[in-house]
Design a protein around this motif. Sequence first.
Motif, PDB file in Angstrom:
ATOM      1  N   MET A 167       0.837  -1.210   0.000  1.00 26.36           N
ATOM      2  CA  MET A 167       0.000   0.000   0.000  1.00 26.36           C
ATOM      3  C   MET A 167       0.873   1.262   0.000  1.00 26.36           C
ATOM      4  O   MET A 167       0.573   2.224  -0.696  1.00 26.36           O
ATOM      5  N   LEU A 168       1.953   1.222   0.847  1.00 24.96           N
ATOM      6  CA  LEU A 168       2.861   2.355   0.920  1.00 24.96           C
ATOM      7  C   LEU A 168       3.517   2.615  -0.427  1.00 24.96           C
ATOM      8  O   LEU A 168       3.683   3.765  -0.855  1.00 24.96           O
ATOM      9  N   GLN A 169       3.889   1.478  -1.096  1.00 26.00           N
ATOM     10  CA  GLN A 169       4.496   1.593  -2.411  1.00 26.00           C
ATOM     11  C   GLN A 169       3.555   2.253  -3.414  1.00 26.00           C
ATOM     12  O   GLN A 169       3.967   3.049  -4.254  1.00 26.00           O
ATOM     13  N   LEU A 170       2.267   1.929  -3.284  1.00 23.12           N
ATOM     14  CA  LEU A 170       1.251   2.484  -4.175  1.00 23.12           C
ATOM     15  C   LEU A 170       1.134   3.994  -3.985  1.00 23.12           C
ATOM     16  O   LEU A 170       1.032   4.764  -4.956  1.00 23.12           O
ATOM     17  N   PHE A 171       1.157   4.432  -2.721  1.00 28.22           N
ATOM     18  CA  PHE A 171       1.090   5.862  -2.418  1.00 28.22           C
ATOM     19  C   PHE A 171       2.298   6.614  -2.960  1.00 28.22           C
ATOM     20  O   PHE A 171       2.180   7.741  -3.451  1.00 28.22           O
ATOM     21  N   LYS A 172       3.466   5.961  -2.880  1.00 32.67           N
ATOM     22  CA  LYS A 172       4.676   6.596  -3.394  1.00 32.67           C
ATOM     23  C   LYS A 172       4.588   6.790  -4.904  1.00 32.67           C
ATOM     24  O   LYS A 172       4.957   7.827  -5.437  1.00 32.67           O
ATOM     25  N   LYS A 173       4.074   5.747  -5.581  1.00 36.00           N
ATOM     26  CA  LYS A 173       3.921   5.831  -7.038  1.00 36.00           C
ATOM     27  C   LYS A 173       2.922   6.930  -7.416  1.00 36.00           C
ATOM     28  O   LYS A 173       3.113   7.669  -8.373  1.00 36.00           O
ATOM     29  N   TRP A 174       1.848   7.019  -6.635  1.00 36.59           N
ATOM     30  CA  TRP A 174       0.830   8.054  -6.874  1.00 36.59           C
ATOM     31  C   TRP A 174       1.413   9.449  -6.662  1.00 36.59           C
ATOM     32  O   TRP A 174       1.149  10.370  -7.432  1.00 36.59           O
ATOM     33  N   ASP A 175       2.264   9.589  -5.615  1.00 38.00           N
ATOM     34  CA  ASP A 175       2.882  10.874  -5.335  1.00 38.00           C
ATOM     35  C   ASP A 175       3.841  11.274  -6.454  1.00 38.00           C
ATOM     36  O   ASP A 175       3.858  12.437  -6.884  1.00 38.00           O
ATOM     37  N   VAL A 176       4.582  10.306  -6.943  1.00 38.11           N
ATOM     38  CA  VAL A 176       5.495  10.568  -8.061  1.00 38.11           C
ATOM     39  C   VAL A 176       4.701  10.998  -9.296  1.00 38.11           C
ATOM     40  O   VAL A 176       5.081  11.924 -10.015  1.00 38.11           O
ATOM     41  N   PHE A 177       3.579  10.322  -9.531  1.00 39.42           N
ATOM     42  CA  PHE A 177       2.735  10.636 -10.692  1.00 39.42           C
ATOM     43  C   PHE A 177       2.167  12.048 -10.590  1.00 39.42           C
ATOM     44  O   PHE A 177       2.126  12.794 -11.568  1.00 39.42           O
ATOM     45  N   LEU A 178       1.745  12.445  -9.377  1.00 38.88           N
ATOM     46  CA  LEU A 178       1.188  13.778  -9.166  1.00 38.88           C
ATOM     47  C   LEU A 178       2.211  14.879  -9.390  1.00 38.88           C
ATOM     48  O   LEU A 178       1.842  16.019  -9.685  1.00 38.88           O
ATOM     49  N   GLN A 179       3.474  14.569  -9.216  1.00 46.76           N
ATOM     50  CA  GLN A 179       4.510  15.581  -9.410  1.00 46.76           C
ATOM     51  C   GLN A 179       4.797  15.852 -10.886  1.00 46.76           C
ATOM     52  O   GLN A 179       5.596  16.720 -11.210  1.00 46.76           O
ATOM     53  N   SER A 180       4.118  15.122 -11.759  1.00 45.77           N
ATOM     54  CA  SER A 180       4.290  15.332 -13.198  1.00 45.77           C
ATOM     55  C   SER A 180       3.141  16.177 -13.755  1.00 45.77           C
ATOM     56  O   SER A 180       2.061  16.262 -13.157  1.00 45.77           O
ATOM     57  N   THR A 181       3.381  16.809 -14.902  1.00 46.06           N
ATOM     58  CA  THR A 181       2.340  17.599 -15.554  1.00 46.06           C
ATOM     59  C   THR A 181       1.135  16.721 -15.879  1.00 46.06           C
ATOM     60  O   THR A 181      -0.027  17.133 -15.696  1.00 46.06           O
ATOM     61  N   LEU A 182       1.413  15.501 -16.354  1.00 46.19           N
ATOM     62  CA  LEU A 182       0.328  14.583 -16.690  1.00 46.19           C
ATOM     63  C   LEU A 182      -0.476  14.203 -15.455  1.00 46.19           C
ATOM     64  O   LEU A 182      -1.719  14.103 -15.513  1.00 46.19           O
ATOM     65  N   GLY A 183       0.199  14.024 -14.315  1.00 44.35           N
ATOM     66  CA  GLY A 183      -0.493  13.689 -13.079  1.00 44.35           C
ATOM     67  C   GLY A 183      -1.425  14.798 -12.634  1.00 44.35           C
ATOM     68  O   GLY A 183      -2.573  14.559 -12.240  1.00 44.35           O
ATOM     69  N   PHE A 184      -0.938  16.040 -12.697  1.00 43.35           N
ATOM     70  CA  PHE A 184      -1.775  17.189 -12.341  1.00 43.35           C
ATOM     71  C   PHE A 184      -2.952  17.319 -13.312  1.00 43.35           C
ATOM     72  O   PHE A 184      -4.065  17.665 -12.907  1.00 43.35           O
ATOM     73  N   PHE A 185      -2.693  17.027 -14.568  1.00 42.88           N
ATOM     74  CA  PHE A 185      -3.745  17.060 -15.586  1.00 42.88           C
ATOM     75  C   PHE A 185      -4.841  16.038 -15.263  1.00 42.88           C
ATOM     76  O   PHE A 185      -6.041  16.355 -15.316  1.00 42.88           O
ATOM     77  N   CYS A 186      -4.436  14.814 -14.917  1.00 43.62           N
ATOM     78  CA  CYS A 186      -5.418  13.763 -14.608  1.00 43.62           C
ATOM     79  C   CYS A 186      -6.210  14.101 -13.351  1.00 43.62           C
ATOM     80  O   CYS A 186      -7.427  13.875 -13.292  1.00 43.62           O
ATOM     81  N   LEU A 187      -5.534  14.653 -12.339  1.00 44.48           N
ATOM     82  CA  LEU A 187      -6.217  15.037 -11.104  1.00 44.48           C
ATOM     83  C   LEU A 187      -7.237  16.147 -11.391  1.00 44.48           C
ATOM     84  O   LEU A 187      -8.380  16.090 -10.917  1.00 44.48           O
ATOM     85  N   SER A 188      -6.844  17.133 -12.166  1.00 48.03           N
ATOM     86  CA  SER A 188      -7.749  18.232 -12.498  1.00 48.03           C
ATOM     87  C   SER A 188      -8.950  17.732 -13.294  1.00 48.03           C
ATOM     88  O   SER A 188     -10.087  18.149 -13.058  1.00 48.03           O
ATOM     89  N   THR A 189      -8.690  16.829 -14.235  1.00 46.62           N
ATOM     90  CA  THR A 189      -9.776  16.259 -15.033  1.00 46.62           C
ATOM     91  C   THR A 189     -10.772  15.525 -14.148  1.00 46.62           C
ATOM     92  O   THR A 189     -11.998  15.694 -14.288  1.00 46.62           O
ATOM     93  N   PHE A 190     -10.239  14.739 -13.213  1.00 49.34           N
ATOM     94  CA  PHE A 190     -11.113  13.974 -12.312  1.00 49.34           C
ATOM     95  C   PHE A 190     -11.960  14.905 -11.443  1.00 49.34           C
ATOM     96  O   PHE A 190     -13.170  14.673 -11.271  1.00 49.34           O
ATOM     97  N   LEU A 191     -11.355  15.964 -10.918  1.00 49.93           N
ATOM     98  CA  LEU A 191     -12.085  16.866 -10.023  1.00 49.93           C
ATOM     99  C   LEU A 191     -13.193  17.621 -10.764  1.00 49.93           C
ATOM    100  O   LEU A 191     -14.295  17.796 -10.241  1.00 49.93           O
ATOM    101  N   ILE A 192     -12.904  18.075 -11.986  1.00 44.97           N
ATOM    102  CA  ILE A 192     -13.935  18.750 -12.778  1.00 44.97           C
ATOM    103  C   ILE A 192     -15.065  17.784 -13.100  1.00 44.97           C
ATOM    104  O   ILE A 192     -16.248  18.123 -13.001  1.00 44.97           O
ATOM    105  N   TRP A 193     -14.692  16.566 -13.495  1.00 46.71           N
ATOM    106  CA  TRP A 193     -15.717  15.559 -13.787  1.00 46.71           C
ATOM    107  C   TRP A 193     -16.573  15.276 -12.558  1.00 46.71           C
ATOM    108  O   TRP A 193     -17.803  15.222 -12.639  1.00 46.71           O
TER     109      TRP A 193
END
Length: 693
Positions: free
Chosen positions: A1-27
Amino acid sequence: MLQLFKKWDVFLQSTLGFFCLSTFLIWLKTYIAYQTDFSLGAQGLLQQFLLILNPIGSTLLLLGIALYFRGRIAYWLMMIVNLLASMWLFANVLYYREFSDFLSVAIIGSTSSVGNNLGKSLGGIIDPADFLIFADILILLLLLLFKVIKIDKRKIKKRFAMLITALGCALMLADFGMANADRSGLLTRTFDNNYIVKYLGLNEYLTFNIFQTHKQQASRSAASAKDLKPILKFIKSHQAADNVDYFGKAKDKNVFIFHLESFQQFMLNYKWDGQEVTPNLNKFYKNKNTISFSNFYNQVGQGKTSDAETMLENSLYGLSSGSAMVNYGTSNTFQAAPAILSQRGYTTAAFHGDVASFWNRDNTYKSWGYNYFFSKSFYPNAEKANYNVGYGMKDKIFLRDSAKYIEELPQPFYAKIITVTNHYPYDLDKANQSIKAFNTGDKTVDGYVQTARYLDQAFGEFITWLKKAGLYKNSMIVLYGDHYGISNNHRPAIAKLLHKATITNYDLAQFQKVPFMIHLNGVKGGIKKTYGGEIDVLPTLLDLLGIKDDDYVQFGTDMLSKQHVQIVPFRDGNFVAQDITKYGNQYYLTKTGQEIDPTDSKYRKRIGTIQDYVDKSLEYSDKVMTGDLLRFYQPKNFKKVNKKAISYKPSISNASLKKDLITQPSSILAQNHEKSVAALYKTDAPELKTTSK
C-alpha cells in the motif's frame, strides 16, 4: 500500500499527473451537480452512463490545451480552465434552482435589462454549500503554493498532447452517437435544454446554444416572403370560427389587462391558517359576469414574464432560449394588440412600476404600438426605498398612483397593468403581512402566500376604485397569471401545498395552471373547463372586441370558439391536451392522471398527431420571430407601426395627455369637467399612512 502511495505521489509531481487530477475533479463536481442540483430525468442504464461520460470529453479537450505548453504556463492554464468551468457550473446551479432551466447566451446578454433586480433574487437562491464547487481549485492552489505538488518543467510531447485532444473529440462524438441513437433528432427537434445537458453535457449545451443564437441571428438575413407560405397554411388549417354568442360583446369598451405576477391557479380558493388567501380574486373568479377558465396554462420559457407578454399581445411564442423582447423587440416587425386597437380608435397604455428598460420594454412597446408607457420615471415617489420591493413599486402604491394617468386616458382605452410584488423572492415587510407564512420548510416558498395575499388586497382596492370612478361597468377586465411562482425544483414544498404524499410529472404539469378571467358587465359568466394557454389570449379578446383576426399570424385560437384547438404546447415540447398530457417524457390521461404507454396502439397515433401540432407550432413561431417574417406580411386594415412617432418621455407623454383633454375630451377626467377622481382611490398601504402623518 505504501508503495502504491509513493507511485501516486510521483505521478502527481508530473504535468500529466496534475492534468489527470484536475480532469477527475472537474468531472466529479459536474457529475455531482447533475445528480443533486439538476432534474435531468435520466432513465435507464444508457442515459445514466451518458451522465457519467459526457463531462469527460469536453474536459479533456479544454484542459488538454495546457499540454501544448510547459512548466508554470501549463499549470496556470489548467487552473484557469478549471475556474472557468466551475464558474459556468456555479452560475447554472443557481439559475436552474429557481428557473428549472440552463443559462443561455441570450439570457447572459440580457442581464443589462434585468440586472438591477437580479442581485436580490440571487441572494435568496445561493446556498453556502454551492461554493464547494470552487473547493478543488482552492485546494490545488494551496498544494501548488506550498509546493506539496511541485511544478514539472518538462515538456509534454506534442504527439501526446494531440492524442489527448483527439481522445476528447472522440469521446464527444461517441457520446453524441449514443445520445442520438437513444433520442433521434436531438439537436434538430428538441425544445428542452434538459435533454441537451442530459445527453451531451453542460459545456456542449453552451456550444450548441452559441451556435443556435448565431443561427437565429443569421436566419433574419436569409429569410424571405416565401418562408411564410407553409406557416400561413398551417395557421389557416387550425383557425377557429368566431363564437356568435360572444363576438363583439366588448366592442368599444375599455380594456384592462391585469397582470398577476407569478400567480398560480392553485391559490384561488386556497385556504391557509383558517383563511381564504385571496378573497377578492376568488369573488371575481366566481362573479356571474366573469368568464373564468379552470384549465389555462402558462407557456413561458426562459423569458418568463416577457414570454407571457409576447404571447398575450402577439399570439407568438417566446423563444427556446432567451427573451424575444430583449433580442427582437427593438428590430422586429409586429402586429400586436396595442397596434391593432390603436388603429381602431383606442388609446393604448402600459403601466409598470419599474425602470422602462426592464425586459427591453421601452423599445419593444414602441414596436408593439403602445401610445403610452408609464414606467417608474412617471411616479414622483417611486424612488423612496420603503415604496419598493424586489422588482419595482409595491402594488398598492403603484396602483393608487396609476389612477392619475388612467383617468386621463381618452376612451376607449387598452391598459395593461403589470404588478410586481408577488415576485420571487417573495419578500414583504411585516407591516404589509396580513397572513402567516407557509410552513413547508422551504424558505423560497414560504413567503409566497404573504405576497399573494398582498396582491389580492391590491387588486381589491383597484376594483373598488374602478367602480367609484365609473369605469367598472364600461370596461372589459382581463386577469391572467404570467408564469409559475414556485418552480418544479421545490417538489417537497409543492407536495405539502397540494396535500400530496409525492409529486408526479402529471402533478407538475397541472401545477403550470395560471388564472385567466374575463369580466364584462352584462355577459353571462361561468367557469369553463376549456383547455388553453397564454398563446390563446389575443384571439379570444379580439373575438369579444368584435375584431376579425383571420388575416393575422396568430398561433393561438379563440377559447370561446367551439373549434378552439384544445392543445397547450409548452416551450420545451411537452404538452397538455384535453385527453393526453406529456410532461417530463412521461404520458398521462389528462382527466385522471393515469400514466400510459406511448407505444400502446390505443394512444400512439393520437400522441403523434398532438406532438406534430406542438412541434410545428413552436418551430413556425420561432421562424416568424427569428426571421422577422412579419415584415413581409401585412393584414387587411393594418398599418405598420411608426416607432419614430412614439416617445415615452414623461414630459412628452404628459403634454400629450393635456392636449387630449381638449382634442379628445373622452377621458374620465374630461367627462368629469377636469375634476379628478384619482382622489377616490383608497388604500391601506401603511407607507402612505406614515407619510401623511
